[in-house]
Design an enzyme around this catalytic site. Structure first.
Site, PDB file in Angstrom:
ATOM      1  N   ASP A  52       0.851  -1.186   0.000  1.00  0.00           N
ATOM      2  CA  ASP A  52       0.000   0.000   0.000  1.00  0.00           C
ATOM      3  C   ASP A  52       0.885   1.233   0.000  1.00  0.00           C
ATOM      4  O   ASP A  52       1.971   1.235   0.569  1.00  0.00           O
ATOM      5  CB  ASP A  52      -0.999  -0.008   1.163  1.00  0.00           C
ATOM      6  CG  ASP A  52      -0.358  -0.005   2.539  1.00  0.00           C
ATOM      7  OD1 ASP A  52      -0.156   1.086   3.094  1.00  0.00           O
ATOM      8  OD2 ASP A  52      -0.083  -1.105   3.067  1.00  0.00           O
ATOM      9  N   ASP A  80      -9.970   3.319   6.307  1.00  0.00           N
ATOM     10  CA  ASP A  80      -8.821   3.164   7.208  1.00  0.00           C
ATOM     11  C   ASP A  80      -9.150   3.921   8.486  1.00  0.00           C
ATOM     12  O   ASP A  80      -9.178   5.145   8.514  1.00  0.00           O
ATOM     13  CB  ASP A  80      -7.574   3.753   6.526  1.00  0.00           C
ATOM     14  CG  ASP A  80      -6.332   3.737   7.413  1.00  0.00           C
ATOM     15  OD1 ASP A  80      -6.447   3.434   8.615  1.00  0.00           O
ATOM     16  OD2 ASP A  80      -5.238   4.046   6.895  1.00  0.00           O
ATOM     17  N   GLU A  93      -8.102   4.203  12.504  1.00  0.00           N
ATOM     18  CA  GLU A  93      -7.014   3.829  13.423  1.00  0.00           C
ATOM     19  C   GLU A  93      -6.657   5.007  14.318  1.00  0.00           C
ATOM     20  O   GLU A  93      -7.406   5.967  14.418  1.00  0.00           O
ATOM     21  CB  GLU A  93      -5.799   3.379  12.613  1.00  0.00           C
ATOM     22  CG  GLU A  93      -5.372   4.410  11.573  1.00  0.00           C
ATOM     23  CD  GLU A  93      -4.099   4.046  10.845  1.00  0.00           C
ATOM     24  OE1 GLU A  93      -3.057   3.980  11.519  1.00  0.00           O
ATOM     25  OE2 GLU A  93      -4.141   3.837   9.607  1.00  0.00           O
TER      26      GLU A  93
END
Length: 327
Positions: free
Chosen positions: A117, A208, A210
């Site tokens: 990624d 995503d 986090e």
């Protein structure tokens, strides 16, 4: 779309690769850019003016930020009074610190397909990526497309198209900043810029979610100041908007420690494919999932890319990868 919040092409990207030690040192220093270090405002202005003059003399122009978009001295967007200095990073700077308490992965990949990624950090000084070289060792790539509602990676479409042109599978992901705006609003912003297409070579859009990289600047915490109930509601808004717009279920990228702390280990999204971050001998799954789809297991130098890059395994082979792309 509120164009004043979009920084599609930051005027300057850091030319130097961020070292791990520098990254750690910069986490709690809001006035220090993760890519560079402290720079006086006077020197920054002179340097910017000098570069601009040289480029103009050569018939080139400096790509400005979007009209009206506030930027800091480093060229990073400023949103909500916070300098968003991690926009070029693939993930939160806190991620490697939080995940290195276990044993670093050494084992073999057991026949699994490997992928990478990337973000704009993989383009230091505007360097390109040689996707044909990358494709010799990797089968898929996730590309950070957007963050919050204030940044779109200027390399996002070129990277996805380059990877697919080299025979790889690709997908875009959005770095969530829940205390910037609502889940549905960020999903809309993401999909407006991600370049998603149902072409059999593109995997599901990814959320995503986090550790907050701006906690020391926005004075909240790893969970963006949200209660668990509010965080679950935010994620639900994002996932629903992705499904409404694309007909696909958003994949969720997260780590067990963050998920269990900030959502209370909810199983509300067990139907979403899981991309888990775990730098350990085997991935610890967030509560609510019994299987991972993609496992981000570390970083390494990748042929064709200038900067150190995240590496991932797919839970399966070519058949599973093709099935993912078909939804």
């Amino acid at each position: 779309m509120d164009n004043s919040r979009l920084v599609d092409n930051p005027p300057f990207s850091g030319p130097f690769e961020t070292t791990f030690s520098h990254l750690c040192a910069s986490i709690d220093s809001p006035n220090r850019s993760p890519r560079g270090g402290a720079m006086s405002s006077t020197w920054g202005r002179w340097l910017g003016a000098g570069i601009g003059a040289v480029l103009a003399a050569g018939g080139l122009s400096v790509q400005p930020a979007a009209a009206g978009a506030p930027v800091g001295e480093s060229g990073d967007p400023v949103d909500g009074g916070v300098v968003r200095g991690s926009v070029d990073q693939a993930h939160s700077p806190r991620l490697p610190i939080e995940l290195t308490s276990g044993n670093v992965r050494k084992g073999n990949k057991n026949g699994r397909l490997e992928g990478i990624d990337v973000a704009s950090h993989q383009h230091p000084g505007g360097a390109g990526i040689n996707w044909r070289l990358v494709a010799r060792g990797y089968r898929f790539v996730g590309v950070k497309a957007t963050e919050g509602r204030y940044y779109a990676n200027p390399h996002r479409l070129r990277d996805q198209n380059g990877a697919r042109g080299a025979g790889m599978y690709a997908f875009a992901y959005h770095f969530a900043v829940p205390n910037d705006s609502g889940g549905a609003a960020q999903a809309k912003y993401f999909l407006d810029h991600a370049g998603y297409r149902a072409d059999g070579k593109t995997l599901n859009p990814v959320l995503d979610i986090e550790w907050n990289p701006y906690a020391s600047s926005d004075h909240t915490n790893a969970c963006y100041g949200f209660t668990r109930k509010r965080m679950i509601w935010w994620i639900r808004g994002f996932v629903r908007e992705v499904e409404r717009r694309t007909g696909r279920t958003a994949t969720i990228y997260t780590a067990a420690g963050w998920w269990n702390e900030c959502t209370g280990g909810t199983s509300a999204f067990a139907g979403s494919p899981l991309w888990v971050a775990a730098i350990s001998d085997r991935p610890t799954l967030p509560t609510g999932w019994s299987r991972w789809q993609i496992w981000q297991h570390g970083q390494r130098t990748v042929r064709g890319i200038t900067a150190v890059t995240d590496v991932n395994w797919l839970n399966g082979g070519e058949h599973e990868l093709a099935a993912l792309a078909k939804g």
